[in-house]
Design an enzyme around this catalytic site. Structure first.
Site, PDB file in Angstrom:
ATOM      1  N   HIS A   1      14.616  18.244  29.868  1.00  0.00           N
ATOM      2  CA  HIS A   1      14.884  16.839  30.182  1.00  0.00           C
ATOM      3  C   HIS A   1      16.335  16.510  29.862  1.00  0.00           C
ATOM      4  CE1 HIS A   1      14.363  12.541  30.578  1.00  0.00           C
ATOM      5  NE2 HIS A   1      14.817  12.364  29.346  1.00  0.00           N
TER       6      HIS A   1
ATOM      7  N   GLY B   1      20.960   5.866  27.208  1.00  0.00           N
ATOM      8  CA  GLY B   1      21.994   5.690  28.221  1.00  0.00           C
ATOM      9  C   GLY B   1      22.540   6.982  28.796  1.00  0.00           C
ATOM     10  N   LYS B   2      21.702   8.011  28.848  1.00  0.00           N
ATOM     11  CA  LYS B   2      22.166   9.289  29.412  1.00  0.00           C
ATOM     12  C   LYS B   2      22.553   9.138  30.880  1.00  0.00           C
ATOM     13  CE  LYS B   2      18.372  11.480  28.405  1.00  0.00           C
ATOM     14  NZ  LYS B   2      17.670  10.395  27.684  1.00  0.00           N
TER      15      LYS B   2
ATOM     16  N   ASP C   1      17.139  13.873  34.930  1.00  0.00           N
ATOM     17  CA  ASP C   1      15.778  13.759  34.399  1.00  0.00           C
ATOM     18  C   ASP C   1      15.131  15.115  34.149  1.00  0.00           C
ATOM     19  OD1 ASP C   1      13.601  12.188  33.459  1.00  0.00           O
ATOM     20  OD2 ASP C   1      12.533  12.686  35.301  1.00  0.00           O
TER      21      ASP C   1
ATOM     22  N   ARG D   1      30.756  15.422   9.840  1.00  0.00           N
ATOM     23  CA  ARG D   1      31.941  15.013  10.594  1.00  0.00           C
ATOM     24  C   ARG D   1      32.769  16.227  11.014  1.00  0.00           C
ATOM     25  NH1 ARG D   1      33.839   9.774  10.282  1.00  0.00           N
ATOM     26  NH2 ARG D   1      35.978  10.575  10.355  1.00  0.00           N
TER      27      ARG D   1
END
Length: 322
Positions: free
Chosen positions: A146, A166-167, A185, A250
């Site tokens: 996916h 928000g892909k 998708d 980070r």
């Protein structure tokens, strides 16, 4: 893998035009194929297709001029025995290549045993190479993942993350910046070689991108032919997260990877937050990955600088403040 759909009929249909195949006889045996055991024990497609060899009973047997000439030199008794052995091995089908005429006894035995017999004017070597490549693709390990699969700067990049992050919107922005869509998708991945995984779009979703509030967008129609890609090699996975978990670093000292069909794929994690330009961040991640593939590791270079500075501060900072 389910091998029931791989039979003489399907192989003939998929390769008849390219290999100029003609189905001479044995049409009743169209369902003949490979057993699951044969496929499981095969080390490569070379074990499934090859020149005439009675040692490999389940292999697609290809006969050329050399094999037919050898057959013609045998006595009648040896000819009959060899043909009987060949048919008794129950190969998926036989191919007489190189434009040579199929021996009459072979045609007769194939007809009686319902063994598919194909002919082609192409050389045996070309037929074997093409069928091996075809079998490699058909039997290759595959999986559906996916996400949004894109061509970014010539690199196959899969955007993943939870639903609602928000892909698709990010994919749309990247497409508007000149990159290409492969699939949205659901992405079909197949491992075609020892060192690469290829991704394609399912036919049902070809050229389509779903964006919340806008529905389905036909990217090819909206942005043009250059905005879509048929396939790409997967090189990078970008995982979008709402907030970093306890393992988020980070400056990760080691590169992250994700196992896809047994192959480690580079991965970067990007936090989704208000005001962050995700498209620029993804492009930067891709550029950095390209540098890493070329042997340039910015973090390692920085750590080397830091180590040298700790060993001899004056050499690194000649204008030290007082």
């Amino acid at each position: 893998m389910d091998t029931s759909s791989i039979n003489a009929q399907s192989i003939f249909d998929d390769n008849a035009a390219a290999l100029k195949l003609s189905w001479l006889t044995g049409h009743e045996g169209w369902e003949r194929g490979f057993s699951a055991e044969t496929v499981a024990t095969a080390t490569s497609s070379a074990d499934l297709v090859g020149h005439l060899n009675l040692i490999h009973p389940n292999r697609i047997q290809v006969l050329g001029e050399a094999e037919t000439n050898y057959y013609q030199r045998q006595s009648d008794e040896d000819r009959s025995r060899h043909m009987a052995e060949l048919i008794a091995l129950e190969p998926p089908f036989l191919v007489v290549a190189g434009g040579v005429a199929a021996p009459p006894e072979l045609v007769l035995r194939c007809t009686r045993s319902s063994t598919p017999l194909f002919t082609t004017p192409m050389s045996p070597a070309a037929v074997i190479d093409s069928l091996r490549l075809y079998m490699s693709r058909i039997l290759a390990p595959r999986a559906t993942l996916h996400g949004v699969f894109l061509d970014i700067l010539g690199m196959g990049v899969l955007l993943t993350g939870d639903s609602g992050l928000g892909k698709s919107e990010l994919g749309l922005e990247l497409i508007s910046r000149g990159h290409g869509l492969v699939a949205d998708d659901a992405v079909d991945f197949v491992r075609l070689g020892p060192d690469f995984v290829e991704g394609r779009c399912p036919p049902l979703l070809q050229n389509l991108l779903e964006v919340r509030g806008l529905g389905l967008l036909d990217i090819k129609t909206i942005f043009g032919e250059t905005a879509v890609r048929r396939k790409m090699k997967l090189k990078l996975i970008v995982q979008l997260v709402r907030r970093p978990d306890g393992e988020f670093q980070r400056l990760p000292l080691e590169s992250q990877t994700v196992d896809v069909l047994g192959l480690p794929i580079s991965k970067v994690t990007i936090q989704v937050a208000a005001g962050r330009n995700l498209a620029v961040l993804v492009e930067a991640a891709v550029r950095n990955t390209i540098l890493q593939l070329r042997g340039i590791d910015t973090l390692r270079d920085f750590m080397d600088r830091q180590r040298l500075a700790m060993q001899d501060p004056d050499s690194q900072f000649p204008g030290k403040l007082i």
